[in-house]
Enzyme design. Structure first.
Site, short mmCIF file in Angstrom:
data_model
loop_
_atom_site.label_atom_id
_atom_site.label_comp_id
_atom_site.label_asym_id
_atom_site.label_seq_id
_atom_site.Cartn_x
_atom_site.Cartn_y
_atom_site.Cartn_z
N ARG A 39 0.87 -1.18 0.00
CA ARG A 39 0.00 0.00 0.00
C ARG A 39 0.90 1.23 0.00
O ARG A 39 2.04 1.19 0.47
CB ARG A 39 -0.92 0.00 1.21
CG ARG A 39 -1.83 -1.23 1.30
CD ARG A 39 -2.65 -1.21 2.57
NE ARG A 39 -3.52 -2.38 2.68
CZ ARG A 39 -3.19 -3.54 3.25
NH1 ARG A 39 -1.97 -3.67 3.78
NH2 ARG A 39 -4.03 -4.54 3.31
N LYS A 90 -1.92 -2.80 7.72
CA LYS A 90 -3.09 -2.45 8.50
C LYS A 90 -3.16 -3.30 9.76
O LYS A 90 -2.80 -4.48 9.75
CB LYS A 90 -4.37 -2.68 7.67
CG LYS A 90 -4.58 -1.66 6.55
CD LYS A 90 -5.89 -1.91 5.85
CE LYS A 90 -6.17 -0.87 4.78
NZ LYS A 90 -7.47 -1.12 4.09
N HIS A 104 -2.27 2.67 -5.84
CA HIS A 104 -2.86 1.38 -5.50
C HIS A 104 -3.01 0.48 -6.72
O HIS A 104 -3.14 -0.74 -6.57
CB HIS A 104 -4.23 1.60 -4.85
CG HIS A 104 -4.59 0.56 -3.84
ND1 HIS A 104 -3.99 0.46 -2.60
CD2 HIS A 104 -5.47 -0.48 -3.89
CE1 HIS A 104 -4.50 -0.55 -1.93
NE2 HIS A 104 -5.39 -1.14 -2.70
N ARG A 134 -0.48 -2.18 -6.75
CA ARG A 134 -0.81 -3.31 -5.86
C ARG A 134 -1.75 -4.28 -6.56
O ARG A 134 -1.56 -5.50 -6.49
CB ARG A 134 -1.45 -2.76 -4.59
CG ARG A 134 -1.88 -3.81 -3.56
CD ARG A 134 -2.34 -3.10 -2.30
NE ARG A 134 -3.00 -3.99 -1.36
CZ ARG A 134 -2.36 -4.75 -0.46
NH1 ARG A 134 -1.04 -4.73 -0.42
NH2 ARG A 134 -3.03 -5.52 0.38
N HIS A 160 -3.43 -9.59 3.17
CA HIS A 160 -4.87 -9.64 3.30
C HIS A 160 -5.27 -10.46 4.52
O HIS A 160 -4.66 -11.49 4.82
CB HIS A 160 -5.50 -10.28 2.06
CG HIS A 160 -5.44 -9.40 0.85
ND1 HIS A 160 -5.46 -9.90 -0.44
CD2 HIS A 160 -5.36 -8.05 0.73
CE1 HIS A 160 -5.39 -8.89 -1.30
NE2 HIS A 160 -5.33 -7.77 -0.62
N TYR A 194 -8.98 -11.00 -7.02
CA TYR A 194 -8.03 -10.81 -8.11
C TYR A 194 -8.04 -11.99 -9.07
O TYR A 194 -7.72 -11.83 -10.25
CB TYR A 194 -6.62 -10.60 -7.55
CG TYR A 194 -6.49 -9.32 -6.78
CD1 TYR A 194 -6.42 -8.09 -7.43
CD2 TYR A 194 -6.45 -9.32 -5.39
CE1 TYR A 194 -6.31 -6.91 -6.73
CE2 TYR A 194 -6.32 -8.14 -4.68
CZ TYR A 194 -6.25 -6.94 -5.35
OH TYR A 194 -6.16 -5.77 -4.66
#
Length: 334
Positions: free
Chosen positions: A162, A187, A259, A262, A285, A294
């Protein structure tokens, strides 16, 4: 005796005692919640015709929250995702209030019951390898700024990081010895290790040689030595994409952001046949469902899958239901 307004004290306790000390929320979460409450309090003050300092807890009814969310989405032009983030920040505060002020539980429940708005899920915008190469060819690597931009964009594509993860990168998080890798903090303060291509490691090493940084200092800085901002990177990237469109015309129809690199990393890993559980760990993730998104996005993967399926053989005879003339005649009368 007039009772003091408890709202300012609750707000202070929410940010300092609960959000920072008890939850150990990241600085990005704290700033996001802060911005939401700035907007919300100004909105309520304007509707109530009073100063922000005079707002009480009773002024923050569920109807005011609903009105603010509508204002944030339609009048301020925010997305549904932004609207839901605003709601999450407000809900979090009132969940805290319910534990401190039992008399306000009914109000807290009303606000907690405001639903999250569902948004259409679109396919992620990703870049083809040729488009990535066209963008990476744009920075002038003879200058320090161009070298920095080329290294940053290459790192984004290599790691799938990110944008803020990349901008927080410090030299101490990089292993330049073979095999090269980088430690990223994502995150929820979740740490992950990503491999580095030798070419990417060389770019980062050369950048440090030309612009030395302390082990705990951020690598990507501006001309004044201050850390780059995400908005600054987006501005520079837009100029590179415009120039790259002359080489890769398909870029003219795409909204390219940091992004997007990514997304490109994820889709290209899927195309290479990498297992989705590995990709999930690579990108950081939490849910495998996010990574599976994806797998659905890559048209080339779908095309290869279709090529493995035999085309159904056709016969000269019509289907059995078409051979029944009386049935067809009856259907025609309907």
């Amino acid at each position: 005796m007039i009772r003091a307004n408890p709202f300012p004290e609750l707000m202070r306790a929410f940010f300092y005692e609960w959000l920072v000390e008890q939850r150990n929320a990241s600085i990005h979460t704290v700033r996001s919640y802060r911005d939401t409450w700035r907007l919300f309090l100004r909105f309520v003050a304007q509707r109530a015709g009073k100063k922000v300092a005079m707002i009480t807890l009773a002024d923050l009814a569920a109807s005011e929250v609903t009105g603010f969310l509508k204002h944030a989405e339609h009048e301020r032009g925010g997305t549904i995702g932004t609207r839901n983030c605003r709601l999450a920040a407000i809900r979090s505060f009132f969940n805290f209030v319910a534990t401190r002020d039992p008399a306000s539980i009914a109000q807290c429940v009303d606000i907690h019951n405001i639903p999250v708005k569902r948004a259409p899920v679109s396919e992620p915008c990703y870049l083809d390898p040729a488009e990535v190469a066209a963008i990476l060819a744009q920075p002038d690597r003879s200058t320090l700024e161009g070298m920095r931009d080329h290294a940053l964009l290459s790192f984004l594509y290599n790691s799938g990081a990110r944008i803020q993860e990349a901008l927080d990168l410090c030299p101490e998080a990089i292993r330049f010895d073979t095999p090269g890798c980088v430690r990223l903090l994502g995150k929820g303060r979740k740490e992950r290790i990503c491999p580095l291509w030798p070419e990417t490691a060389v770019l980062l090493k050369k950048l440090l040689e030309r612009q030395p940084r302390a082990p705990n200092e951020r690598m990507f800085v501006n001309r004044y030595g201050e850390p780059l901002s995400a908005s600054g990177v987006r501005f520079k990237l837009a100029a590179y994409v415009t120039a790259a469109a002359a080489i890769a015309p398909t870029l003219r129809t795409k909204h390219v952001t940091p992004h997007s690199f990514r997304h490109a990393t994820a889709v290209h890993l899927v195309s290479a046949g990498v297992d989705v559980t590995v990709i999930r760990s690579w990108l950081g993730h939490v849910s495998l469902d996010t990574t599976n998104h994806y797998a659905r996005a890559n048209l080339e993967t779908k095309r290869k899958a279709l090529e493995q399926v035999d085309v159904p053989a056709t016969t000269g005879r019509p289907p059995s239901w078409k051979q029944d003339v009386s049935l067809l005649a009856w259907l025609d009368t309907l």
